[in-house]
Design a protein around this motif. Sequence first.
Motif, PDB file in Angstrom:
ATOM      1  N   ALA A 230       0.837  -1.216   0.000  1.00  0.00           N
ATOM      2  CA  ALA A 230       0.000   0.000   0.000  1.00  0.00           C
ATOM      3  C   ALA A 230       0.868   1.260   0.000  1.00  0.00           C
ATOM      4  O   ALA A 230       0.554   2.243  -0.684  1.00  0.00           O
ATOM      5  CB  ALA A 230      -0.927  -0.018   1.213  1.00  0.00           C
ATOM      6  N   PHE A 231       1.961   1.238   0.758  1.00  0.00           N
ATOM      7  CA  PHE A 231       2.899   2.355   0.798  1.00  0.00           C
ATOM      8  C   PHE A 231       3.529   2.582  -0.578  1.00  0.00           C
ATOM      9  O   PHE A 231       3.639   3.708  -1.058  1.00  0.00           O
ATOM     10  CB  PHE A 231       3.976   2.070   1.844  1.00  0.00           C
ATOM     11  N   PHE A 232       3.913   1.490  -1.257  1.00  0.00           N
ATOM     12  CA  PHE A 232       4.502   1.579  -2.595  1.00  0.00           C
ATOM     13  C   PHE A 232       3.513   2.181  -3.588  1.00  0.00           C
ATOM     14  O   PHE A 232       3.878   3.033  -4.427  1.00  0.00           O
ATOM     15  CB  PHE A 232       4.947   0.187  -3.038  1.00  0.00           C
ATOM     16  N   PHE A 236       2.547   6.526  -6.656  1.00  0.00           N
ATOM     17  CA  PHE A 236       2.096   6.667  -8.037  1.00  0.00           C
ATOM     18  C   PHE A 236       0.690   7.268  -8.139  1.00  0.00           C
ATOM     19  O   PHE A 236       0.104   7.286  -9.206  1.00  0.00           O
ATOM     20  CB  PHE A 236       2.113   5.300  -8.726  1.00  0.00           C
ATOM     21  N   ALA A 237       0.139   7.732  -7.024  1.00  0.00           N
ATOM     22  CA  ALA A 237      -1.249   8.218  -6.997  1.00  0.00           C
ATOM     23  C   ALA A 237      -1.302   9.702  -6.656  1.00  0.00           C
ATOM     24  O   ALA A 237      -1.900  10.106  -5.655  1.00  0.00           O
ATOM     25  CB  ALA A 237      -2.069   7.411  -5.997  1.00  0.00           C
ATOM     26  N   ALA A 238      -0.697  10.531  -7.499  1.00  0.00           N
ATOM     27  CA  ALA A 238      -0.612  11.970  -7.214  1.00  0.00           C
ATOM     28  C   ALA A 238      -1.892  12.728  -7.554  1.00  0.00           C
ATOM     29  O   ALA A 238      -2.054  13.875  -7.139  1.00  0.00           O
ATOM     30  CB  ALA A 238       0.563  12.584  -7.965  1.00  0.00           C
ATOM     31  N   GLY A 239      -2.795  12.137  -8.316  1.00  0.00           N
ATOM     32  CA  GLY A 239      -4.025  12.836  -8.698  1.00  0.00           C
ATOM     33  C   GLY A 239      -5.166  11.870  -8.897  1.00  0.00           C
ATOM     34  O   GLY A 239      -5.058  10.667  -8.600  1.00  0.00           O
ATOM     35  N   ASP A 240      -6.290  12.396  -9.405  1.00  0.00           N
ATOM     36  CA  ASP A 240      -7.451  11.551  -9.665  1.00  0.00           C
ATOM     37  C   ASP A 240      -7.142  10.555 -10.778  1.00  0.00           C
ATOM     38  O   ASP A 240      -6.473  10.882 -11.773  1.00  0.00           O
ATOM     39  CB  ASP A 240      -8.654  12.414 -10.059  1.00  0.00           C
ATOM     40  N   ASP A 650      -3.240  -3.254   4.757  1.00  0.00           N
ATOM     41  CA  ASP A 650      -3.702  -2.270   3.780  1.00  0.00           C
ATOM     42  C   ASP A 650      -4.565  -1.200   4.435  1.00  0.00           C
ATOM     43  O   ASP A 650      -4.468  -0.013   4.112  1.00  0.00           O
ATOM     44  CB  ASP A 650      -4.493  -2.989   2.686  1.00  0.00           C
ATOM     45  N   SER A 651      -5.412  -1.624   5.375  1.00  0.00           N
ATOM     46  CA  SER A 651      -6.300  -0.663   6.035  1.00  0.00           C
ATOM     47  C   SER A 651      -5.520   0.291   6.934  1.00  0.00           C
ATOM     48  O   SER A 651      -5.836   1.483   7.007  1.00  0.00           O
ATOM     49  CB  SER A 651      -7.355  -1.405   6.855  1.00  0.00           C
ATOM     50  N   LEU A 652      -4.502  -0.216   7.619  1.00  0.00           N
ATOM     51  CA  LEU A 652      -3.736   0.642   8.520  1.00  0.00           C
ATOM     52  C   LEU A 652      -2.876   1.646   7.771  1.00  0.00           C
ATOM     53  O   LEU A 652      -2.495   2.674   8.334  1.00  0.00           O
ATOM     54  CB  LEU A 652      -2.865  -0.203   9.451  1.00  0.00           C
ATOM     55  N   TRP A 653      -2.558   1.358   6.502  1.00  0.00           N
ATOM     56  CA  TRP A 653      -1.855   2.372   5.718  1.00  0.00           C
ATOM     57  C   TRP A 653      -2.729   3.619   5.562  1.00  0.00           C
ATOM     58  O   TRP A 653      -2.235   4.723   5.371  1.00  0.00           O
ATOM     59  CB  TRP A 653      -1.463   1.840   4.339  1.00  0.00           C
TER      60      TRP A 653
END
Length: 688
Positions: A230-232, A236-240, A650-653
């Motif tokens: 999840a951290f990785f 790669f998720a900077a926008g919508d 994943d949830s705790l991330w």
Amino acid sequence: MASTTKTDENNPSVTEVDHESDEAAAMERVFSNTEVPSWRNQITFRAIITSFILSIVFNFIVCKLNLTTGIIPSLNVAAGLLGFFILKTWTTLLNKFGLLKHPFTRQENTVIQTCVVASSGIAFSSGTASYLLGMSSMVASQLETGNTPINVKKLSPGWMIGYLFVVSFVGLFSIVPLRRMMIMKLKLTYPSGTATAYLINSFHTPKGAKLAKRQVSVLFKSFSFSFVWAFFQWFFAAGDDCGFASFPTFGLKAYAQRFYFDFSSTYVGVGMICPYMVNISLLIGAIMSWGIMWPLIEAKKGIWYSADLSASSLHGIQGYRVFLAVATMLGDGLFHVVYMAIMMLFTIIKTGSKKVESLPQDENRSQLTFDEQKRNEYFTKDQISTFTALGGYITLAIISIFIIPNFIFPQIKWYHMLVAYIIAPILAFCNAYGCGLTDWSLASNYGKLAILIFSGWAGMGHGGIIAGLAACGVMMNIVSTASDLMQDFKTGYLTLSSPRSMFFSQVIGTAMGCVMSPLVFWFFYRAYSVGDPDGSYPAPYGALYRGIAVLGVEGLGALPHNCLKLSIWFFVGAILVNLLTVVLKRYEKRFGVYRFIPSPMCMAIPFYLGAYFAIDMCIGSLILFVWEMKNKKAAKELAPAVASGMICGDSLWGIPAAVLAMAGVKAPICMKFLSASVNKRVDGFLGS
């Protein structure tokens, strides 16, 4: 379940389940030399601290699941396993230094599990992702209808915590007087409570401790992988529409219809816990809706509904998505409510007649096994009087009737509340009884019926939407906590835990949940656009529950063209599918095909969201299926631990991710996928 299977020691072809039953039957002899602590000593300070820590973790998990798809698997196993690991590690450490005063008991383990599950149960029944969120301006603006000041309430953790405190404890008193009848006389199974009890009992035997260590080891390995993954993905998720969560696995056209794998280890883990048919039902529902129905209905734009409407308008395509899902859920829920009531009546009549014929003298104690005698002795030892239960229910109901209309929701009147509290114990009993037979809680269905009744009673001009949603909260909390408590009584019965310790553990866990659930929700609410159907946390049930309230106050005339006809068909279809399942189940030995009939309730969930999470869960089922093919024993023992670790990691991330979002820190990369033609235009624009 092992608890309902008879043993036959002289049969050479005895099954694996029979071995489990034989071992379970001898369980109390294994513990015969172990002293059972008093109910006060079962609720220890270290157990409460452990419960508090795990409650925070589980509230984040349940909140995230609520805000994404609303599908929440049973977390009893994970709660019992993690509770065992934490206190076992702590007591072993103290013992090495000679500081251990009291050994870690299975009753203490049961208290932890009860507290944690009660707390995380409030995270579901609190409605922060359903009926309370449906009151918000965000959801109201999406549905447009009823978006008036009297039918909207600004969310705030202060009044949400107060509301939960006045409605969540009432249900604990509603069914306490019936515990002996349901656990000892009717001997209801309560599958989750029974399974959790056997798990805890096995942990505290010499043989079970080795298995518990393996499960904990596997859980933390999968937890670590899930958290790091999840951290990785975050980078790669900077926008919508950026990152692995927007990966067009089956192509861009399929992605536009919400068919893709979003690499969520949470829902892969959920898929490993849920039955195969649940996951397949979700996928079938997604194919029916996003693959077939919605494209056909969208082709009627300008004919069935105005072409000028926004995609989120309840009078356009969104209306079909919401109300067909609602009709299917209501049909499924109504069938189960009626079916459970009929089944309960016949079972009570049948059981009562057998008791009269065969057990005329105090249940014929000589016919009880050693385990039953021991468990009955401890279950009847610490009484909770009927007077206390009735007095507690009436007192808390009066407080709630006074506070809610005067200080929180003026739209709902005191007489609405009074009617709700009169009928709630009956529904609580029906739900607890049905849950004891099937492990299926219908709390949300009773809540939906309350929305329709009380929103229509109040009317649109008097805040009927808010009144209906508030009444839903009253009904859901009473019905849900009642069945949860009876599950815990069953677990306590099988682990020789006192009914008083179970009751007070539930009270403590409920209090934790009343505070934690709104605060954890507020954490996500401030960091993300919660309730946005195109965002990371769409919270689909917010719009669905508000849609039911709109239907209650406006009637069927508010639906777009042909939506009523389709809704009736889906309502009737849900009833017929369930009826077919019940009929085929009666001929299980002859046909056995009832297991392959999809669940209408599960099929309805993707109507609003799409197929992406269903694909995740089916991949989880596939992993479990392959694992069982290779090593069934290892899969049975370790799969719940692997799945729990994936869900937890994943949830705790979500905690550090939300902190980063609130601090304004964005991911450095946007990984986005474009068609060749769009990419060519982008290159041309950048080149110029």
